[in-house]
Design a protein around this motif. Structure first.
Motif, short mmCIF file in Angstrom:
data_model
loop_
_atom_site.label_atom_id
_atom_site.label_comp_id
_atom_site.label_asym_id
_atom_site.label_seq_id
_atom_site.Cartn_x
_atom_site.Cartn_y
_atom_site.Cartn_z
N GLU A 63 1.20 -1.01 -0.06
CA GLU A 63 0.50 -0.06 -0.61
C GLU A 63 1.04 1.32 -0.41
N ILE A 69 4.89 1.58 -0.84
CA ILE A 69 5.30 2.37 -1.76
C ILE A 69 4.44 2.28 -3.18
N TYR A 70 5.47 2.42 -4.18
CA TYR A 70 4.58 2.73 -6.32
C TYR A 70 5.07 1.55 -6.28
N PRO A 106 4.22 -0.45 -9.91
CA PRO A 106 3.51 -0.25 -11.27
C PRO A 106 2.62 -1.21 -11.45
N GLU A 107 1.19 -0.49 -12.82
CA GLU A 107 0.22 -1.33 -12.81
C GLU A 107 0.41 -2.74 -13.31
N THR A 161 11.29 -2.23 -9.13
CA THR A 161 12.40 -1.58 -9.56
C THR A 161 12.71 -1.91 -11.21
#
Length: 658
Positions: free
Chosen positions: A530, A532-533, A535-536, A569
């Motif tokens: 929830e 950290i970023y 990607p989709e 990443t």
């Protein structure tokens, strides 16, 4: 009839009358004698009847008062009479209970009893007959019977009488003696010692197989019983290296009749025997002697080897840097080597015969006394002491002590090996001082890191704010290059901010700050997803239900966030997958974080866990994330490693001790 015939007839009648008168006279005399004899017989018979009555009364008194059980039986072994002792012993109510003695005999003694009865009926007496019988109550007794026949006036046997004696105790004792003799015989037969028992006249009373084997005697021990040993020494002397000496020694021993132990005999075949001589006396009279022989070849050779090894190792010990000392149970020094003399400052002459606790000045004397008591119990251990040598110098010794035994296994003292650890002890003290200084320095560095991070972040925030203002105020006047440079400035400031945060986090990871409380790792991973970023096109999946650990929640969050963030990443696929799993081992949990990203070249597998090290030219990486991972794993006594293939993905493994 003429006159002559008449005369002859008259004469014949006269002779007849004369003969009749003579016969009557003789008959009268015989009648008188017969009367007198008859009278005498009547008187004698009366006297005999009185005597018989007296003797019968006497026998009745003996029968009634006899102590041992007394029984009279007919020729069919039916009891005719028994005294009260017999009634009490056998348990039968005679005469109310008819009794046949043959029914009392134990089956094992039936045939023997029949033979004994035949002997009794044949010769009239039976002495020391022994048998096992049943009493009325069913119990068994051993009895001994002495009996004789009873005859009528025509010497015809009509009954038998006997006295019964209870010998159960004697028989049991004899049985025990026989059993003991059998056990002793078996023991002697199986001894690994040769045994020869001779009587006072040198006849063999007992020997065993080992004796026969030692001297190569080709007969069994039983065949040697009774053999004369008077010339045995001469006959067997050829077995020994000194034949004449062997004979003379035996003659001397037999003459003195004194105990001899451990006489050593060397045999021509290389064996060594050990002989004991034990004279046997009874009431001061010589009754024979016992020889024992034992093959001690292996023991002697072993002892020689031990002596050689002892000499060899004593030479080593005497010249090594370890001090050796031996003391007896009274702490009196028995032996020291040169190294101990050098360590203590005393010469060998000054130490030998002295009490170790008195001549060696130990700061903690109680420890030496306590350790000495432990030695007497057979215990070994190691300990450190602080001593003052002869020159008054303080030294530190490491002592390894052990009990010292004699050949019988009795503790006769102790042996100690001493190592001078003064230099190591000095270094240890210096190390402790350095650790104290290091801890203080670390605390100062942590405080400094917090101050520096605050001092560094303050101008960074100012630079970031100025860059933002410049971009907003002059966006219409700046060309593309100016806008790009301002953006780059913002990114560098952001990177510097992350670097400072990373250094601060890294420096703050230590065992002193760890908390211990239940941490559900499933919750930790869900919280990270929830925060950290992601990607989709990337999915973070928990493959196995993760455990709940007793750990520091913040450290677990840092650990998984760095690994998951690193995986996310570095995914270059259209469909990215980051999977998290665990496997339970005996002593630890083994976790993994797997991605299908770009992979890591092998030359970076060790490098990336070091601080400020990153892969390639990745500008956004601070080079601290994986070093934080390793530091946290180290705190939990675990390991971290990776498996990777360039272009296919990477799997990070780490363990946490349970």
């Amino acid at each position: 009839m003429d006159n002559k015939e008449v005369v002859l007839l008259k004469k014949a009648l006269e002779r007849q009358k004369k003969a009749r008168r003579q016969a009557e006279r003789i008959l009268e005399e015989k009648s008188r004698e017969l009367y007198e004899t008859s009278h005498q017989l009547k008187e004698t018979n009366a006297r005999l009847e009185n005597l018989l009555s007296e003797k019968t009364s006497e026998l009745e008194g003996v029968f009634v008062n006899i102590v041992d059980p007394y029984v009279v039986m007919d020729l069919e072994t039916n009891v005719i009479r028994m005294n009260s002792a017999a009634v009490q012993f056998l348990g039968y109510d005679f005469p109310n209970e008819p009794l046949n003695l043959s029914t009392l005999v134990h089956p094992d003694y039936k045939k023997y009893t029949l033979d004994a009865l035949k002997q009794l009926y044949s010769i009239g007496t039976l002495k020391n007959y022994r048998a096992k019988i049943f009493l009325k109550d069913g119990s068994l007794k051993f009895v001994q019977v002495n009996s004789s026949m009873i005859y009528d006036k025509n010497r015809k046997p009509i009954a038998a009488q006997g006295i019964i004696r209870d010998i159960t105790g004697e028989m049991e004792a004899e049985e025990q003696i026989r059993a003991s003799q059998n056990r002793l015989s078996t023991l002697i037969s199986n001894l690994q010692t040769g045994v020869l028992l001779e009587s006072e006249d040198r006849k063999i009373s007992l020997t065993n197989q080992m004796f026969c084997d030692l001297f190569h005697i080709p007969v069994s021990p039983d065949q040697l019983k009774g053999a004369d040993c008077s010339n045995a020494a001469e006959e067997s002397k050829h077995h020994f290296t000194d034949p004449e000496g062997f004979v003379k020694r035996i003659e001397k021993i037999l003459k003195s009749k004194k105990l001899v132990l451990s006489d050593e005999l060397e045999m021509k075949d290389g064996r060594i025997l050990e002989r004991d001589y034990i004279p046997i006396f009874s009431d001061g009279k010589y009754k024979g002697h016992l020889w024992t022989y034992q093959d001690v070849t292996l023991r002697k050779n072993y002892k020689k080897n031990i002596e050689a090894q002892k000499e060899k190792y004593w030479s080593i010990i005497a010249n090594m840097n370890l001090g050796l000392i031996e003391v007896d149970n009274d702490d009196v020094i028995q032996l020291v080597n040169q190294s101990f003399c050098a360590m203590s400052g005393f010469s060998e002459g000054e130490l030998m015969g002295q009490k170790a606790s008195e001549i060696i000045h130990v700061d903690e004397k109680n420890i030496i006394v306590e350790k000495g008591k432990e030695r007497l119990k057979g215990k070994s251990d190691s300990y450190q002491v602080k001593i003052r040598n002869k020159n008054g110098e303080t030294r530190h010794w490491l002592i390894s002590g052990a009990p010292r035994y004699d050949e019988t296994g009795t503790v006769v003292g102790s042996i100690g090996i001493h190592l001078d650890i003064t230099a190591q002890k000095t270094l240890e003290l210096q190390k402790e001082e350095l650790l104290v200084e290091l801890e203080a320095s670390n605390r100062g560095l942590q405080e400094y890191a917090h101050i520096v991070s605050h001092d560094l972040k303050s101008p960074l925030r100012s630079i970031s704010a100025l860059a933002t203002w410049l971009q907003e105020d002059y966006k219409d006047k700046l060309d593309d290059a100016g806008v790009y440079n301002l953006q780059m400035m913002q990114e560098k400031v952001e990177g510097m901010d992350k670097l400072i945060d990373g250094i601060l986090k890294y420096s703050s990871i230590n065992s002193e700050t760890l908390e211990r409380k239940p941490v559900d790792l499933n919750t930790v991973v869900n919280d990270i997803r929830e925060i950290i970023y992601i990607p989709e096109h990337v999915n973070v999946i928990i493959m196995d239900t993760l455990p709940t650990l007793e750990a520091d929640a913040t450290k677990m969050h840092q650990l998984f966030q760095n690994l998951i963030g690193n995986a996310v990443t570095n995914i270059d696929k259209k469909e990215g997958i980051v999977s998290i799993g665990v496997e339970e081992k005996d002593r630890f949990w083994q976790f993994y974080v797997r991605d299908n990203g770009v992979g890591i070249p092998e030359e970076y597998h060790e490098k990336i866990f070091k601080i400020f090290q990153s892969i390639g030219n990745e500008e956004r990486s601070t080079g601290i994330g994986l070093s934080i991972v390793k530091k946290i794993v180290d705190l939990y006594q675990g390991e971290v490693w990776l498996e990777s293939e360039v272009g296919k993905g990477t799997t990070f493994y780490f363990t946490i001790k349970k």
